[in-house]
Design an enzyme around this catalytic site. Sequence first.
Site, PDB file in Angstrom:
ATOM      1  N   ASP A 142       0.865  -1.164   0.000  1.00 25.73           N
ATOM      2  CA  ASP A 142       0.000   0.000   0.000  1.00 25.73           C
ATOM      3  C   ASP A 142       0.913   1.228   0.000  1.00 25.73           C
ATOM      4  O   ASP A 142       2.073   1.161   0.415  1.00 25.73           O
ATOM      5  CB  ASP A 142      -0.928  -0.017   1.223  1.00 25.73           C
ATOM      6  CG  ASP A 142      -2.086   0.967   1.067  1.00 25.73           C
ATOM      7  OD1 ASP A 142      -2.951   0.999   1.944  1.00 25.73           O
ATOM      8  OD2 ASP A 142      -2.104   1.716   0.061  1.00 25.73           O
ATOM      9  N   HIS A 176      -4.894 -20.560  12.189  1.00 22.01           N
ATOM     10  CA  HIS A 176      -6.266 -21.023  11.947  1.00 22.01           C
ATOM     11  C   HIS A 176      -7.086 -19.990  11.174  1.00 22.01           C
ATOM     12  O   HIS A 176      -7.735 -20.304  10.177  1.00 22.01           O
ATOM     13  CB  HIS A 176      -6.985 -21.355  13.258  1.00 22.01           C
ATOM     14  CG  HIS A 176      -8.452 -21.532  13.022  1.00 22.01           C
ATOM     15  ND1 HIS A 176      -8.986 -22.665  12.441  1.00 22.01           N
ATOM     16  CD2 HIS A 176      -9.491 -20.670  13.209  1.00 22.01           C
ATOM     17  CE1 HIS A 176     -10.290 -22.509  12.288  1.00 22.01           C
ATOM     18  NE2 HIS A 176     -10.631 -21.302  12.741  1.00 22.01           N
ATOM     19  N   CYS A 198      -6.346 -26.956  14.776  1.00 20.51           N
ATOM     20  CA  CYS A 198      -7.572 -27.773  14.851  1.00 20.51           C
ATOM     21  C   CYS A 198      -7.277 -29.260  14.827  1.00 20.51           C
ATOM     22  O   CYS A 198      -8.028 -30.060  15.371  1.00 20.51           O
ATOM     23  CB  CYS A 198      -8.490 -27.418  13.681  1.00 20.51           C
ATOM     24  SG  CYS A 198      -9.013 -25.703  13.730  1.00 20.51           S
ATOM     25  N   ASP A 225      -7.755  -7.459   1.275  1.00 19.66           N
ATOM     26  CA  ASP A 225      -6.762  -7.575   2.350  1.00 19.66           C
ATOM     27  C   ASP A 225      -7.414  -7.066   3.631  1.00 19.66           C
ATOM     28  O   ASP A 225      -8.259  -6.142   3.559  1.00 19.66           O
ATOM     29  CB  ASP A 225      -5.513  -6.719   2.054  1.00 19.66           C
ATOM     30  CG  ASP A 225      -5.692  -5.283   2.556  1.00 19.66           C
ATOM     31  OD1 ASP A 225      -6.201  -4.454   1.778  1.00 19.66           O
ATOM     32  OD2 ASP A 225      -5.363  -5.019   3.735  1.00 19.66           O
ATOM     33  N   CYS A 284      -6.052 -27.181   9.701  1.00 21.98           N
ATOM     34  CA  CYS A 284      -4.844 -26.494  10.210  1.00 21.98           C
ATOM     35  C   CYS A 284      -4.324 -27.164  11.475  1.00 21.98           C
ATOM     36  O   CYS A 284      -5.032 -27.933  12.140  1.00 21.98           O
ATOM     37  CB  CYS A 284      -5.134 -25.013  10.460  1.00 21.98           C
ATOM     38  SG  CYS A 284      -5.749 -24.608  12.110  1.00 21.98           S
ATOM     39  N   CYS A 333     -11.595 -28.022   9.890  1.00 28.14           N
ATOM     40  CA  CYS A 333     -10.390 -27.275   9.487  1.00 28.14           C
ATOM     41  C   CYS A 333      -9.151 -28.160   9.502  1.00 28.14           C
ATOM     42  O   CYS A 333      -8.908 -28.886  10.475  1.00 28.14           O
ATOM     43  CB  CYS A 333     -10.192 -26.090  10.428  1.00 28.14           C
ATOM     44  SG  CYS A 333      -8.733 -25.099  10.002  1.00 28.14           S
TER      45      CYS A 333
HETATM   46  N1  LIG Z   1      -4.118   3.642  -0.068  1.00 26.99           N
HETATM   47  C1  LIG Z   1      -5.257   3.341   0.576  1.00 26.99           C
HETATM   48  N2  LIG Z   1      -5.251   2.361   1.529  1.00 26.99           N
HETATM   49  C2  LIG Z   1      -6.403   2.070   2.191  1.00 26.99           C
HETATM   50  C3  LIG Z   1      -6.377   1.096   3.215  1.00 26.99           C
HETATM   51  C4  LIG Z   1      -7.560   0.818   3.910  1.00 26.99           C
HETATM   52  N3  LIG Z   1      -7.801  -0.001   4.982  1.00 26.99           N
HETATM   53  C5  LIG Z   1      -9.114   0.198   5.263  1.00 26.99           C
HETATM   54  N4  LIG Z   1      -9.769  -0.366   6.265  1.00 26.99           N
HETATM   55  C6  LIG Z   1      -9.103  -1.182   7.280  1.00 26.99           C
HETATM   56  C7  LIG Z   1     -10.125  -1.239   8.353  1.00 26.99           C
HETATM   57  C8  LIG Z   1      -9.754  -2.126   9.487  1.00 26.99           C
HETATM   58  C9  LIG Z   1      -8.902  -1.656  10.486  1.00 26.99           C
HETATM   59  C10 LIG Z   1      -8.632  -2.486  11.587  1.00 26.99           C
HETATM   60  C11 LIG Z   1      -9.228  -3.751  11.670  1.00 26.99           C
HETATM   61  C12 LIG Z   1      -8.970  -4.640  12.854  1.00 26.99           C
HETATM   62  O1  LIG Z   1      -8.250  -4.200  13.785  1.00 26.99           O
HETATM   63  O2  LIG Z   1      -9.516  -5.786  12.873  1.00 26.99           O
HETATM   64  C13 LIG Z   1     -10.062  -4.205  10.654  1.00 26.99           C
HETATM   65  C14 LIG Z   1     -10.331  -3.393   9.555  1.00 26.99           C
HETATM   66  N5  LIG Z   1      -9.727   1.055   4.406  1.00 26.99           N
HETATM   67  C15 LIG Z   1      -8.754   1.484   3.568  1.00 26.99           C
HETATM   68  C16 LIG Z   1      -8.797   2.432   2.544  1.00 26.99           C
HETATM   69  C17 LIG Z   1      -7.607   2.735   1.870  1.00 26.99           C
HETATM   70  C18 LIG Z   1      -7.577   3.761   0.848  1.00 26.99           C
HETATM   71  O3  LIG Z   1      -8.595   4.421   0.525  1.00 26.99           O
HETATM   72  N6  LIG Z   1      -6.397   4.017   0.251  1.00 26.99           N
HETATM   73 ZN   LIG Z   2      -8.059 -24.528  12.052  1.00 24.40          ZN
END
Ligand SMILES: Nc1nc2cc3nc(NCCc4ccc(C(=O)O)cc4)[nH]c3cc2c(=O)[nH]1
Ligand SMILES: [Zn+2]
Length: 369
Positions: free
Chosen positions: A94, A336, A310, A267, A307, A305
Amino acid sequence: MSKFAFTLLATDPTSMARAGLWETPHGTIETPAFMPVGTAGTVKGLTPDQLAATGARKILANTYHLALRPGPEVVADLGGLHRFFDWSGPILTDSGGFQIFSLAKLSRMTEEGVTFRSHLDGSALNLTPEKAMSIQEFLGADVIMCLDECPPADAPEEHILRAVDRTTRWAARCREAHQRSDQALFGIVQGGTIESLRIRSAEALLPFDFPGYAVGGLSVGEPPPEMYRTLEFTTPVLPVQKPRYLMGVGRPIDLIEGVLRGIDLFDCVMPTRNGRNGMAFTSTGPVRLKNARHLRDTGPLDAECPCQACQRFSRGYLRHLFMCGEMLGPILLTLHNLTFYQRLMKGLREAILEGRGHEFRASQLARWG
Ligand SMILES: Nc1nc2cc3nc(NCCc4ccc(C(=O)O)cc4)[nH]c3cc2c(=O)[nH]1
Ligand SMILES: [Zn+2]
């Protein structure tokens, strides 16, 4: 022949879902695919062999973190990200803009770029589209992202419009600055959850003929139905024959809903971060292992699963590891959860190849309760 040829194998007649093959210089990816997040050059707690055993083929790393530490030139001197990680499969980085807003202090954006203070030592840094390209070229991922502006979900429409147009101008500067022909540069569509702005952003990026397009600006706090609705009017504007990547998504249900709306790549830190905190995704729904009900539970975390967590251990033992703060707990649950995510994507691919995308969604929802 392009180094990044994307071949559509099937489109689900009951939805916008597609199954495909995406060639990269480090191997071919079956889509739809989920990319585990290895922010600082490691998927936390796993060796590359353990990571490969989950079924992962492509991983994500972060420019922001690696640019701060150890620095792009150091990664280049150490042989580039694939050597650094000892990962032979494809890697995506990214561009850093999003992480600056979520991690750095005192970040300020101008037309030139983003200035910010490192969350590590407070040193003042700035990231421009040109620098984001140079850093990602030093790091050496197969797929790199334009520097973009991702506004918060509750930003006023005027702010989102400005972010769309700046993202387009920065995409032009990234396209101009990027040199390496062995890397695919993806454009990132912004526009919040506003249809006219999403179409404006996507249509402005099409002429750049990027090898793939990311949908950014989502998974930033908007309600999931708003994310799904946004995909419904955004993916149709994107080229059918190029991969579409939904950034930062998501929960298992979000992967299914995203695939059914035409997304090919995902991702998210959720499976790894939740795994480290003792929260497991299973075939019958989420399991919080620290819950006392698992104290004497001799059964596997997930009977379906394959893995190591499990196949070899009881829920009682896994809970014990978390209650003692043993490092094996987070390692086993990361293994997992990533295996669960990869098996979910495999099931989705098979369902699409057999034209039963919606049936797969219904069957999974019924089991997750
Ligand atoms: N360059 C670029 N990169 C991004 C990465 C991102 N990542 C997200 N969301 C991640 C949300 C997120 C954050 C934390 C957790 C957790 O702790 O579980 C889960 C999901 N939205 C996103 C939007 C963009 C974007 O517009 N431009
Ligand atoms: Zn598993």
